[in-house]
Each structure stands twice: as C-alpha cells, then as structure tokens.
Motif scaffolding. Structure first.
Motif, short mmCIF file in Angstrom:
data_model
loop_
_atom_site.label_atom_id
_atom_site.label_comp_id
_atom_site.label_asym_id
_atom_site.label_seq_id
_atom_site.Cartn_x
_atom_site.Cartn_y
_atom_site.Cartn_z
N LEU A 41 65.43 45.13 34.45
CA LEU A 41 65.83 45.96 35.59
C LEU A 41 67.08 45.41 36.25
O LEU A 41 67.91 46.17 36.77
CB LEU A 41 64.69 46.01 36.62
CG LEU A 41 63.36 46.56 36.09
CD1 LEU A 41 62.27 46.42 37.15
CD2 LEU A 41 63.51 48.02 35.70
N ARG A 42 67.21 44.09 36.28
CA ARG A 42 68.36 43.43 36.89
C ARG A 42 68.78 42.27 36.00
O ARG A 42 68.04 41.85 35.12
CB ARG A 42 68.01 42.90 38.28
CG ARG A 42 67.61 43.97 39.27
CD ARG A 42 67.27 43.35 40.62
NE ARG A 42 68.41 42.62 41.17
CZ ARG A 42 68.33 41.82 42.24
NH1 ARG A 42 67.18 41.65 42.87
NH2 ARG A 42 69.39 41.19 42.68
N TRP B 27 61.94 45.78 29.37
CA TRP B 27 63.11 46.37 30.02
C TRP B 27 63.60 45.46 31.14
O TRP B 27 62.82 45.00 31.98
CB TRP B 27 62.78 47.75 30.60
CG TRP B 27 62.31 48.73 29.56
CD1 TRP B 27 61.10 49.36 29.53
CD2 TRP B 27 63.03 49.18 28.42
NE1 TRP B 27 61.02 50.17 28.43
CE2 TRP B 27 62.19 50.09 27.73
CE3 TRP B 27 64.29 48.93 27.88
CZ2 TRP B 27 62.57 50.73 26.55
CZ3 TRP B 27 64.66 49.57 26.70
CH2 TRP B 27 63.82 50.45 26.06
N ALA C 193 70.73 41.87 33.61
CA ALA C 193 70.53 42.16 32.18
C ALA C 193 71.36 41.26 31.29
O ALA C 193 70.95 40.91 30.19
CB ALA C 193 70.84 43.62 31.89
#
Lengths: 669, 337
Positions: free
Chosen positions: A350-351, A348, A353
C-alpha cells in the motif's frame, strides 16, 4: 448404509471408490471430447485408461487408480468421523461450525447440531472465518435444516456485517462464502443481506473477485505463497466452491485452482512437510514442520506422513474433490534431486512500494524469486530476502527427512529479526505509531528480538543447489541489530571447528555453517515470550517444541554466513565431510559491505557481494527471466495463466484463460 | 438571491471536508468512527467498532449504522442530509434515508476507504480517499471508478473539495499533498509540502484561504493562500506524526493539533505561537482533534485507547466523554436527523 446414501445425495460431487475406473474414464471422455472422431477418441481413451489403471510403465509401483481413490476416500471418511467423534452431544455450548457440518453431513447428533447452530451464533463473530464454515454447515445440512433453522440462518446473513479482511486468504474466503450463501437464496433482494445488495449483485461482485485472484495468481504468482499454515485458508474456499457452486465456470476454475495450489505444495514437499521459503509461518510450526496444516493435508490427500486432522480437510472431504493421480505421484516421488524455481509476489504494498515495484491493475507488488533444492534426503530453499511479507516470512529453510517428524525439530533457518512500522504500513492500512502494536496483539512475537520468522530489508540470500549464502548489512539504529540461525536440539555431532566452520548432522544430512562474524549460542526464545505461552494457540506447547534448541546469534552489523548441505550417504564419516568442507575455497570480507567467493562442494564457484550480482562460475543470474514455475514436474511462464504438470510420461495442462484442463501422454525413452 | 445561490450558501454550512463541520444553525451531532482495540488480546479483531453518535443531552454514545469493523469516517451530502456515506474497510456504505437503511455501494476494488467528500454543488459527485487511491462517483455513489493519474503511490488518507471552485480537489496521500483542477481526473504534487504522508487535512470554514495539515514525521503545516503553498508551523511538533488538526469554526485564528506522544497543541494566532494544552490528558497519544460546531471554542480530543475528552477553556482542563478503550479514527459532525 443410510448415512452413506445420505452423503451421496447431499454431495453430488462425492464419489465412492470406483471399482471400474476405466468406465469412468470413458464417461468422462464422452463429456470432454464431444465431436472428436471415433478412432481418435478410442486412441485417447486407450492411452488414458492405461494410465489410470496403473499401466504407466515408468512407475509400476504406483497404486492402481482404483486403490488410490479408495484409500483417499477412506481417509476422507475418517476425517469427518474424527470431528463427529469429538462431539459432545450433551453440551450445546461446545463445538465449532465445522463440527456441526461434520455431524449433519453424517446425519449424526442432529438435535445437538440444531441447538449448537444457535449458541455458536450468539452472536456471530470472526468475519470470513465465520462465513466459510457457516456456508459449509448450510450446505452440509441442506437436507437437515428445517424452516426455522433456515430462517435463523437467513437472519444472521441479514444482520451480521462481516469484515472482508486485509489479505488475500481473507478476501478469497469472504467472496467465496458470500457467493455460496447468496446462491442458496438466489432470488433474495437487498433487504435480505447485511450489505444491502441482492443475492445476484453479491454473486456478481464475488465472482469477479475470485476470477481476478485466479488471474493474478496464475500470471504473477501467489501473494501469500507456499505457506505451510495458510495453504489451508486457500483450500477451504476453493473446496467450498468446487463442492457446491452451480456456476460451471467457477466450478471448473476452483477445481483447477485446487490442483494448482496442491502442485505448488507437492513439488516442495518431503514426506508431507512443506520445505523451502514461505510467505507465512507461525513459530511453533517453524520449529516443528510436521505440525502444519500442509502436512495434515498431505496425509489426507496423498497418504503421506501420520494421520492428522484439520478443518480444511473436512471441506475437502465433503466437497467431492479428488486429487489427480499425477499430483499423488509427484508428492511421493523423491527418487532424484532437482531444482525448483518459482516466481511469486509480495502481498500488495500500500505504501513504500520501492523502486522494484510493479503495478497490476492499480495494486503494487514486487517479485519474489524462489529457489528450492529438493533432494531425496532434504530440502533447502530460499527467497531473495527483503520485506516480502508484513509478518511471518521465512526467507530460507532447510528440512531433512526424519522417521518421526512429529517429535523432531528437523529444520534449520536464519533470520534477521526486524520490526518496524515501515514494514507494517507497507502492507497494512494502520497508522505508523499503532501498526506494530496492533500486529503484536495477535502475532505477539512480531516485535520480539528472538522471533523465529519475518523478513528484513537488510538480508540478502543466494542459493545454488545445496549451498546457501546469506549477507547482511544493518544500520546502527536497527531495532534488533543481530542475526540468528537455528540449530535445533535434534542436530547431532554439533561442533565448532578452529577453521571457523560449525558442523552438525541432521538425520541423513551433514550441515556445514560458516559464520562471517563471531557469535554466541542462545536458547531459542531467550526472552521467554513464547515459552510462557504468549501468542495463544501458535505458541501452544512451545517450551517442549523448542526444548534445548539454540540460536547462533551474531551482533555484527555487517554479517553473513554460508550453509553447505550434503547427504550423509556421500561421505564415509563426519570427519570426511569436515575435511571436504575445510578444503573448499572460501574468501569473504565484511567491509565496506559483505562479499564472498566460495567454491561449493559440487565445484561451483559462487561470487556475490551485498547489493551486487550473484555469479555462478562467472555467469550472472538474471532474475528478470525467472519463470513462474520451472522444475521437472512443473512449467509455467510469467503471465501465461497456464501450468504444465508433468510426471513420467504424463502431462496435465491447466489453462486458466480458457478454463480448460487436459491430460496427454508422451513416449518415454 | 437565486435558488442556486441560496443552495450554495446553505451548503457552506455543511461539512465540506469530511468531519470538519461548519458553524451552522442546522442541528449537528458529534460522531466518532472508532474501533475498540484496548481489550483486543491475542486477536486481530477489535472487540467492537462502528460509528457512534453522541447524545447531546445525556452524553451517551449511540450506534449509528451497522457495526462495521475498520470504519474510518462518516460524511453527509451537503445538499441532502439524509444521504450519508461511511468509509469502511469493506468499501463505501451509504444511507439515503438518514441512517434507517444502508447499502454497500462499492465492489471489491473500492475498499479500505479512509475518507469521503461530497461535492456541495452536485451531490452526484462523490470522492473517496482509500488505501488503494482515489475513487470517484458521478452518480451519487451508485458506481465508482479509480482516478489515480499523477500519483506516484496511491495510498490516500484525506480528500477535500474546494467549495469555491468545486472542480478543485486537495488530496493527502502517503507521499505528500496533491491537487486536482479537473475533478480528480489528474493529480499534481503541491511541491511546498514535504514528500511525506499527509495524515489529516482540514480547511477553515470562516476563512477559505486557511488550510491545515498534519503530517507523518514532519509536524504541522499551514497554508494561508488556499492550499497553494504550505509552511511548517508549531516547531515543537516538527518531527511528530500529527493525526489530528482542527480550525475553530467560530474563530479562524484558533488552531489545534495533536499527534503521537505530543498531547494537544493550540494556537490563537494562526500558528504564530503554539502552546501545549495545560490540562492533563491520560495519554499524550492523540488520534483526533476537533472544534465543536455547536458550542463555541469547545475542543474535542481523542487519545489512543484512553478515552475522548472535551475542553471549554482552551485546554486548561478536560472533561471525559467516555470511549475508554477506543481507537478513534475520526471525530466530526453529522446533521441531526
């Protein structure tokens, strides 16, 4: 005898070698096919019984099902016995929770186990790495632990607040363990648990997470995909669930997910070595693929390779799981070459992306397109490049068959060593200025110019069967502005040809490597970081493992190379191979961005430029249609939550949406 | 004065933006949310972590609540000092008895929580900023739901409630500052703030129009119109990552800021002129700064792994408050129970 009887009683899932598998099939079918008419029932039974008794005519050499299971059970026994034998019963200060579990499961060294249970938990540490072996010890010793022991265990769960971690293997271990711990004391209230939730509340949350992980994985691919190291961290919690969860849905899902994870492995294994592109790999294992947890699992589950042990195998041994015969056959079947395509996803984000990101229920990720060419003699596999993982990514690799892989660095890979807080903050909660430092506290090589694994935003990889093209375009301020490709000490006949090609032979394969820019040879780990032992366990013995292996290092910012592999058996000599390679059309340029036109050994015309399309014989590769699984042994569509496993005439179908699995047979031409 | 207004007035004395404690007569105690990383070798796990309270008389740090790894902040309910929320990696841990007992009140989706704010008018409304975005509760933290509409990326570091109009929230995210005027249902970018991460957002207690925010790579930003528009300040820090900002509760003209490699910077004129604190700290890597709510003009500063310090002479000299080896995620004040 007493011990074996105890084992069966403690672990109801466990089955000893079945002398009459056809009867077992009958019993199994009476459960699975309730309500089916008698004549259909008998027909299905006949087909399956023929299959399990070794009657699949396509591969008469496969062991009978009874023999396969007997051999598997024998390896399981050896696995546990190995840990029992490690025990120093005179020393209550030594031994892991896994060792405790092995002992209590076999009824050995009980008093030591009781004492060690206390010393090893003074105090408890490790969060989910404490939780899951603790749960194993709890269930393995269910008939051993007395009231005082149970009270001690319950106090641990009341007072120690484990961290749930920062990645999917952590979360799966955390929630599977929490579920099972609470299941043992189902009526306990919030005061009994470290987080102030009742057992039932914890189980509800845990089950929801486990089901979500399965849903996401079977729909979009695994986040920590194809990791030769971390496959163990997935099999451990899944094995725990399968062995001891009472919820029938979770039990069936966990069994199916073990099959799923193992299928993912066996289609990309060569003698138990995990090939292709990997999400996570530690340096000593990058150098020596036969040392990984995956290979240790392959020995116990499928009898591949040399006997090696790991803690995950203890769980699999004790939980009663038996790999389906179809996985065994796929694991061993390397008669013909094939292409395996798989869709995975990044961890995943988080930042940062990025524009390629898509959202799954509030979480961002990007697709990972995996392509692996599996040949009887070698495996060449890749992902598209980029920052697909925060650490330890292996973007492409080659492994080849070797008679003694434990003593051989039978691998090759390339890397653009990249270290940047952009990557760290993309995947971790930490701050920009501390994230690299904190990563390197445990993954010490992350911030090293000669590291062996990791993704780079400046790396793009393209592959067609046994041909791989890598292109790089780095900015001036890149922290480590170079690329490097591993040439191990176990390569033979390495030579640099005036044509620009570098040739070598690795076991049964010829390797041709065409760098697009000049480079130089440097020893592996030329900063000495790992050779000096930094990094603790993952650099253990690294000096010996790396030996005289070298990197071909090039510092051109615009860069690239071609790797062309061929079996030795297809050429009369190295000289013949070299001639064939030098006769291939190979046009490349580096400015303004790298691009190449290359005609591969199989005649395919490959065209690609950095940030551009990849064309094979003029046809653009459409990544938007990349399948979740596509190969001779596995098929699955994106978002299908299913997996079709095939071998010979057998089709084994996993349906996670409906929590069912089924086996069928198709006629063979 | 009506009871409602009295309660509202009292709530102004409570910390409204996470750790930005307010000048108040209510006994307040300094807390730190920290993890011990300096001794962390060949390990991904800090050697200790959690929330610690500083005993005013002895200067000793005492554990408050469970020893939880990856804990970012602590927040008290302004209308009920016994209700305290901890922002944790595992989620949100709440006490309703002043810290005697604790409960994880979130499920697996609400994790990696970085900061929490409680509505001063309605303690049932709780907002949390997390690595996965904003999550909010309307029942005091019993249940939670995500609320990220309008955010391009969800990573959120700080959240603040406008106590003059509690339906209004400000949010510091990984891509800039955002505002909600409907209790977090939707978010809209504050365009005068750059599209970089907001790392620390605080509001003045004595002048509600004054806000300050530290940013990632773009220094310190100040708003003097209640967060509507923002301007860069402290030119010497204009490219710095600023992890700590603070406004003096006793004198709103006094601001402090500190970040990576910067040391502590101070201004006595609302940012017209800044100076680096003259007193030397063992490290210029600042992770948190704070003005004391109990001692006038006292400034606190935490360095990365080199201890936490306070100054009673506006940065001319620093006194150690220990915590050597700690990576302080937050400094703030909680009501003394």
């Amino acid at each position: 005898m007493i011990l074996k009887a105890r084992w069966s009683r403690i672990f109801p899932c466990y089955q000893r070698p079945d002398p009459h598998p056809e009867i077992s099939v009958l019993l199994m079918m009476s459960y699975l096919f309730k309500g089916v008419s008698l004549h259909r029932y008998l027909l299905i039974y006949l087909l399956i019984a023929i299959g399990v008794s070794g009657g699949l005519s396509a591969k008469p050499s496969w062991p009978s099902e009874a023999d396969r299971i007997a051999a598997y059970r024998e390896r399981c026994q050896r696995e546990i016995q190995y840990y029992v034998d490690l025990t120093d019963a005179s020393n209550p200060e030594s031994g892991s929770l896994f060792t405790i579990a092995a002992n209590v499961a076999f009824g050995e060294n009980i008093e030591w186990a009781r004492e060690r249970l206390r010393t090893v938990n003074n105090p408890p540490t490790g969060s989910m790495f404490w939780m899951h072996p603790m749960v194993l010890a709890m269930y393995a010793g269910r008939d051993v632990w007395n009231e005082e022991d149970i009270a001690f265990i319950r106090e641990l769960w009341r007072t120690y607040f484990p961290f749930r971690g920062d990645t999917e293997n952590h979360w799966l271990m955390y929630y599977a363990s929490l579920y099972l711990a609470c299941q043992m004391f189902p009526d306990s209230g919030p005061e009994a648990w470290y987080n102030g939730k009742s057992a039932q509340e914890n189980m509800e949350v845990a089950k929801d997470y486990i089901k979500d992980w399965i849903h996401v994985t079977t729909s979009y691919g695994q986040g920590e995909y194809d990791s030769p190291n971390y496959i163990e961290e997935y099999l451990r919690p899944l094995g725990l669930l399968y062995g001891w969860v009472e919820d029938p849905e979770l039990k069936e899902l966990s069994r199916m997910m073990i099959d799923y994870v193992l299928l993912d492995f066996v289609v990309e294994n060569l003698d138990g070595l995990y090939g292709g592109a990997h999400s996570r790999l530690y340096p000593r294992y990058a150098m020596r693929p036969a040392l990984t947890a995956a290979t240790q699992h392959a020995w116990m589950l499928f009898g591949l390779g040399t006997e090696q042990h790991n803690a995950g195998n203890i769980i699999l041994s004790l939980c009663g799981y038996t790999p389906p015969a179809i996985l065994h056959r796929i694991a061993w079947d390397r008669d013909e070459a094939y292409v395996q395509k798989e869709l995975k996803r990044t961890r995943w984000r988080l930042r940062h992306a990025g524009p390629k990101a898509f959202e799954i229920e509030g979480r961002f990720t990007i697709p990972v397109y995996k392509y692996t060419y599996v040949h009887p003699d070698f495996m060449l596999g890749s992902s598209q490049g980029g920052l697909l993982q925060p650490i330890q990514q292996q973007t492409w690799s080659l492994i080849w068959r070797d008679e003694n892989p434990l003593e051989t660095a039978n691998t090759m890979f390339g890397i653009q060593p990249y270290s940047n807080p952009l990557e760290g903050t993309m995947y971790f909660v930490s701050d920009w200025d501390t994230v690299t430092d904190l990563i390197a506290r445990s993954k010490v090589d992350y911030d090293s110019p000669d590291k062996l694994e990791g993704g780079s935003p400046y790396e793009q990889i393209y592959q067609h069967e046994s041909t791989l093209i890598a292109l790089y375009s780095m900015p001036n301020d890149n922290r480590f502005p170079h690329i490097q490709t591993l040439f191990t000490q176990d390569l033979k006949e390495r030579s640099e040809d005036p044509s620009g090609w570098i040739f070598a032979r690795g076991g049964p394969v010829y390797i041709a490597y065409r760098p697009f820019a000049p480079g130089e040879w440097r020893p592996v780990d030329w900063t000495g970081l790992l050779k000096s032992g930094a990094g603790a366990w993952f650099s253990t013995n690294f000096d010996k493992l790396a030996g005289k292996s070298e990197f071909y290092v090039s510092e051109s910012l615009q860069n690239g190379y071609i790797v062309q592999i061929a079996p030795v058996s297809e050429y009369k000599s190295m000289s013949a191979f070299q001639s064939a390679i030098k006769g291939l059309k190979c046009d490349f340029s580096l400015h303004p961005k790298p691009k190449v036109n290359f005609t591969a050994l199989d005649g395919a015309h490959l065209q690609v430029k950095y940030d551009g399309d990849f064309l094979i014989d003029g046809k653009r590769i459409d990544y938007s249609k990349w399948p979740l699984y596509d190969g001779p042994f596995s098929k699955a569509d994106r978002e299908s939550e299913t997996l079709e496993i095939q071998h010979g005439g057998e089709r084994y179908f996993l349906d996670f949406k409906n929590v069912t699995s089924s086996t069928s047979f198709i006629s063979q031409q | 004065m009506s009871k409602r207004n009295l309660i509202l007035l009292l709530t102004l004395a409570w910390p409204l933006i996470n750790s930005s404690a307010q000048k108040t007569d209510t006994p307040m105690v300094l807390f730190t949310a920290m993890m011990m990383t300096k001794a962390q070798q060949a390990s991904s796990v800090p050697t200790d972590s959690g929330v610690l309270l500083r005993d005013k008389s002895t200067g000793e740090w005492l554990r408050f609540g469970p020893a939880i790894q990856m804990i970012s902040s602590a927040t008290a309910d302004p209308s009920d000092p016994d209700t305290i929320f901890l922002a944790c990696g595992n989620g949100i841990v709440r006490s309703q008895d002043g810290g005697e007992s604790w409960r994880l009140v979130t499920g697996w989706r609400e994790s990696d929580v970085l900061q929490i704010a409680v509505d001063p008018e309605d303690g049932n409304r709780v907002y949390a900023a997390s690595a996965w975005g904003v999550t909010l509760s309307t029942d005091g933290g019993d249940t939670w739901q995500a609320s990220n509409t309008g955010l391009p990326e969800y990573f959120s570091k700080n959240i603040a409630i406008d106590y003059r109009k509690t339906s209004r929230l400000l949010l510091a995210t990984g891509t800039g500052l955002f505002e909600s005027r409907n209790r977090g249902k939707t978010w809209k970018r504050i365009t005068s703030f750059p599209q970089v991460a907001g790392l620390r957002l605080r509001r003045s207690e004595s002048d509600p129009d004054l806000w300050i925010c530290g940013s990632e790579g773009r220094g310190v930003w100040v708003s003097t119109d209640d967060g509507k528009t923002w301007k860069a300040t402290a030119p010497a820090l204009k490219e710095a990552n600023i992890y700590g900002v603070a406004i003096d509760p006793f004198e709103a003209d006094n601001l402090a800021a500190g970040g990576w490699g910067t040391g502590v910077y101070l201004t006595e004129d609302r940012g017209k002129s800044w100076e680096k604190a003259r007193g030397k700290l063992p490290s210029d890597n600042i992770t948190s700064v704070l003005f004391d709510v109990n001692v006038s003009h006292r400034i606190w500063a935490s360095t990365f792994e080199e201890g936490t310090y306070f100054s009673d002479d506006f940065g001319n000299s620093w006194t150690t408050a220990e915590l050597d080896g700690a990576y302080v995620q937050d400094l703030g004040f909680l009501p003394q129970n």
